[in-house]
Write a protein that holds these residues in place. Structure first.
Motif, PDB file in Angstrom:
ATOM      1  N   UNK A  11       0.838  -1.185   0.000  1.00  0.00           N
ATOM      2  CA  UNK A  11       0.000   0.000   0.000  1.00  0.00           C
ATOM      3  C   UNK A  11       0.874   1.235   0.000  1.00  0.00           C
ATOM      4  N   UNK A  12       0.330   2.339   0.478  1.00  0.00           N
ATOM      5  CA  UNK A  12       1.073   3.593   0.462  1.00  0.00           C
ATOM      6  C   UNK A  12       2.362   3.492   1.261  1.00  0.00           C
ATOM      7  N   UNK A  13       2.257   2.945   2.493  1.00  0.00           N
ATOM      8  CA  UNK A  13       3.450   2.830   3.322  1.00  0.00           C
ATOM      9  C   UNK A  13       4.467   1.877   2.702  1.00  0.00           C
ATOM     10  N   UNK A  14       3.992   0.753   2.182  1.00  0.00           N
ATOM     11  CA  UNK A  14       4.887  -0.241   1.604  1.00  0.00           C
ATOM     12  C   UNK A  14       5.615   0.329   0.393  1.00  0.00           C
ATOM     13  N   UNK A  15       4.898   1.075  -0.446  1.00  0.00           N
ATOM     14  CA  UNK A  15       5.525   1.672  -1.630  1.00  0.00           C
ATOM     15  C   UNK A  15       6.636   2.623  -1.213  1.00  0.00           C
ATOM     16  N   UNK A  16       6.409   3.379  -0.155  1.00  0.00           N
ATOM     17  CA  UNK A  16       7.434   4.308   0.321  1.00  0.00           C
ATOM     18  C   UNK A  16       8.657   3.558   0.839  1.00  0.00           C
ATOM     19  N   UNK A  17       8.429   2.444   1.528  1.00  0.00           N
ATOM     20  CA  UNK A  17       9.550   1.646   2.029  1.00  0.00           C
ATOM     21  C   UNK A  17      10.385   1.118   0.868  1.00  0.00           C
ATOM     22  N   UNK A  18       9.718   0.586  -0.159  1.00  0.00           N
ATOM     23  CA  UNK A  18      10.444   0.059  -1.315  1.00  0.00           C
ATOM     24  C   UNK A  18      11.247   1.154  -2.011  1.00  0.00           C
ATOM     25  N   UNK A  19      10.683   2.358  -2.094  1.00  0.00           N
ATOM     26  CA  UNK A  19      11.400   3.458  -2.729  1.00  0.00           C
ATOM     27  C   UNK A  19      12.670   3.797  -1.970  1.00  0.00           C
ATOM     28  N   UNK A  20      12.662   3.551  -0.647  1.00  0.00           N
ATOM     29  CA  UNK A  20      13.807   3.912   0.179  1.00  0.00           C
ATOM     30  C   UNK A  20      14.897   2.845   0.193  1.00  0.00           C
ATOM     31  N   UNK A  21      14.573   1.611  -0.215  1.00  0.00           N
ATOM     32  CA  UNK A  21      15.575   0.548  -0.221  1.00  0.00           C
ATOM     33  C   UNK A  21      16.583   0.753  -1.350  1.00  0.00           C
TER      34      UNK A  21
END
Length: 209
Positions: A11-21
Motif C-alpha cells: 500500500x502507500x506505506x509499503x511503496x514508500x519503504x520500497x522506494x527507500x531501499x
C-alpha cells in the motif's frame, strides 16, 4: 548469509519503504499481497511479488519466510498484522520483525507476539530503528484513521470440550498458540499439536472500548 527482506502488504506505506531501499536490497526482497493487480506495480518497484494472504502459512512459505533476515508487516488491519507476526515467528525465530500498526495501544501485544520493532502510522521514523532508511515523502503526512470502537487483547483460556482431540491449527484464526505445561506450541509449527484436556490457548479477542 545475504540480507533477505520480506514485506507483507502493498500500500502507500509499503511503496514508500520500497522506494527507500537500495538497489541491492530490492533485488533480495519479496512483497506479499493478496491483490493480483499489485503484482505488476511490485515488479516495477524492483521487488518480487508473491500473491496470497499474509496470514496463510503456505503463502509465507512461498515467500521464503524461513530464510528471511527481515520481515516488515504493513497491512491495513491491525488484527491481521498481529496474526501475521505470530505466523512469521512460527516459521522463523531469527529474523528481525517490524510491524506497522494503526493504533498504538496494541504495541505491547505486538511485542509479546514476537515483533522486534513497532511503528505506528503517525511515527514513520520509528522504522529507522530497524536499519531501514525510510521517511515520508517530502511534504507528506501519515495516514489518519478513524478511531476504533474495540481493542485487541491477548488472553489465555482453557481448551473447550469441543476443541479436545482437534489439531491446534484447526482452531479459529484468532487462536495463536497452546500452552502445555512449560511447552509453548505455535499453531503453524511443522509438527501439528493435537489438543487435549488441560491445555491452555492463547487467543486474540476484541473487546469494547
Amino acid at each position: 548469509m545475504a540480507s533477505y527482506t520480506v514485506l507483507i502488504g502493498y500500500g502507500r506505506r509499503s511503496h514508500q519503504i520500497l522506494r527507500a531501499l537500495t538497489d541491492r536490497q530490492l533485488k533480495s526482497s519479496v512483497v506479499v499481497d493478496r491483490d493480483l493487480a499489485c503484482a505488476a506495480h511490485i515488479t516495477r518497484d524492483g521487488s518480487r511479488p508473491v500473491v496470497g494472504d499474509g496470514t496463510d502459512v503456505a503463502t509465507l512459505r512461498a515467500a521464503n519466510i524461513p530464510l528471511a533476515t527481515r520481515v516488515i508487516v504493513a497491512v491495513t488491519s491491525d488484527a491481521a498484522a498481529l496474526r501475521i507476526v505470530s505466523a512469521v515467528r512460527a516459521l522463523n525465530d531469527q529474523a528481525t520483525v517490524v510491524i506497522a500498526l494503526r493504533q498504538p495501544r496494541w504495541r505491547e501485544l505486538a511485542l509479546s507476539l514476537g515483533a522486534d520493532h513497532v511503528a505506528v502510522c503517525e511515527t514513520f521514523p520509528d522504522l529507522l530503528t530497524c536499519d531501514i532508511p525510510f521517511a515520508p515523502p517530502e511534504g507528506g503526512t501519515a495516514d489518519v484513521d478513524a478511531p476504533d470502537v474495540t481493542e485487541l487483547v491477548l488472553v489465555e483460556r482453557e481448551v473447550t470440550p469441543g476443541e479436545i482431540d482437534r489439531r491446534l491449527s484447526a482452531c479459529g484464526p484468532a487462536v495463536l498458540a497452546a500452552l502445555r505445561g512449560i511447552t509453548h506450541s505455535w499453531r503453524d509449527q511443522d509438527e501439528p499439536l493435537v489438543l487435549r484436556a488441560g491445555d491452555r490457548l492463547l487467543e486474540i479477542q476484541a473487546r469494547p472500548m
